[in-house]
Scaffold this motif. Structure first.
Motif, PDB file in Angstrom:
ATOM      1  N   LEU A 197      33.592  37.816  57.467  1.00 42.61           N
ATOM      2  CA  LEU A 197      34.063  38.566  58.585  1.00 42.61           C
ATOM      3  C   LEU A 197      35.062  37.659  59.539  1.00 42.61           C
ATOM      4  O   LEU A 197      35.980  37.862  59.988  1.00 42.61           O
ATOM      5  N   VAL A 198      34.423  36.414  59.839  1.00 41.21           N
ATOM      6  CA  VAL A 198      35.159  35.653  60.859  1.00 41.21           C
ATOM      7  C   VAL A 198      36.645  35.012  60.177  1.00 41.21           C
ATOM      8  O   VAL A 198      37.495  35.148  60.774  1.00 41.21           O
ATOM      9  N   ALA A 239      40.401  35.780  61.522  1.00 43.47           N
ATOM     10  CA  ALA A 239      41.395  34.674  61.743  1.00 43.47           C
ATOM     11  C   ALA A 239      42.663  34.920  60.798  1.00 43.47           C
ATOM     12  O   ALA A 239      43.481  34.782  61.535  1.00 43.47           O
ATOM     13  N   ASP A 240      42.420  35.251  59.710  1.00 40.74           N
ATOM     14  CA  ASP A 240      43.706  35.606  58.850  1.00 40.74           C
ATOM     15  C   ASP A 240      44.321  36.635  59.630  1.00 40.74           C
ATOM     16  O   ASP A 240      45.559  36.716  59.552  1.00 40.74           O
ATOM     17  N   ALA A 241      43.929  37.680  60.132  1.00 37.06           N
ATOM     18  CA  ALA A 241      44.518  39.036  60.742  1.00 37.06           C
ATOM     19  C   ALA A 241      45.175  38.513  62.060  1.00 37.06           C
ATOM     20  O   ALA A 241      46.405  38.685  62.300  1.00 37.06           O
ATOM     21  N   ALA A 242      44.412  37.366  62.560  1.00 37.05           N
ATOM     22  CA  ALA A 242      45.225  36.970  63.980  1.00 37.05           C
ATOM     23  C   ALA A 242      46.519  36.100  63.494  1.00 37.05           C
ATOM     24  O   ALA A 242      47.401  36.125  64.411  1.00 37.05           O
ATOM     25  N   GLU A 243      46.162  35.382  62.473  1.00 33.39           N
ATOM     26  CA  GLU A 243      47.355  34.472  62.244  1.00 33.39           C
ATOM     27  C   GLU A 243      48.645  35.422  61.524  1.00 33.39           C
ATOM     28  O   GLU A 243      49.612  35.146  62.115  1.00 33.39           O
ATOM     29  N   LEU A 244      48.108  36.542  61.110  1.00 38.46           N
ATOM     30  CA  LEU A 244      49.355  37.173  60.585  1.00 38.46           C
ATOM     31  C   LEU A 244      50.017  38.005  61.706  1.00 38.46           C
ATOM     32  O   LEU A 244      51.185  38.013  61.815  1.00 38.46           O
TER      33      LEU A 244
END
Length: 146
Positions: free
Chosen positions: A68-69, A73-78
């Motif tokens: 989940l973390v 993090a991936d979503a925030a980076e995108l």
């Protein structure tokens, strides 16, 4: 008496582990706890099986939290890459490519209309080649600059 020889009833096992009899039966069916022997449940083996089950659930939960973390993090980076213009929506790119393709097609298809009269009057193959090359180059340069 050695610990591995402690035999008890399902009721004792439910009290020790604060589980229902139905849950004990489900654990036995799933192989988490050994089945009841001829004299009752092996309490030590049952407790050990239950502890192994809890540990595996703990690892699973830890793994899921880590997953989940990572996804967050991936979503925030995108999201950041999109806000900075590094990423664009696929539909916007497809629409833009379609428009560019249409402009290229229209520009090239207009060349014959512009030079057909000049070519019809010309008998020198080299001059026709030069005329075609110049018109196509102008059409492509117009696309590149506008």
């Amino acid at each position: 008496m050695p610990l591995h020889l402690l035999i008890g009833t399902k009721r004792q096992l439910t009290e020790m582990l604060t589980l229902s009899e139905r849950r004990i039966t489900a654990f036995v069916t799933a192989g988490v706890m050994p089945a009841r022997g001829p004299h009752g449940f092996d309490l030590m083996a049952s407790v050990r099986g239950y502890i192994r089950f809890l540990k595996s659930k703990s690892r699973t939960l830890t793994d899921e939290r880590a997953r989940l973390v990572k996804c967050q993090a991936d979503a925030a980076e995108l999201n950041l890459r999109e806000r900075t213009g590094e990423l664009v929506e696929r539909k916007a790119v497809a629409d833009s490519q379609f428009k560019i393709g249409r402009r290229v097609r229209d520009s090239i298809l207009n060349v014959p209309s512009r030079i057909s009269g000049s070519c019809a009057a010309e008998t020198d193959q080299h001059k026709i080649h030069v005329l075609l090359t110049r018109e196509l180059t102008q059409a492509l340069e117009g696309l590149a600059h506008g």
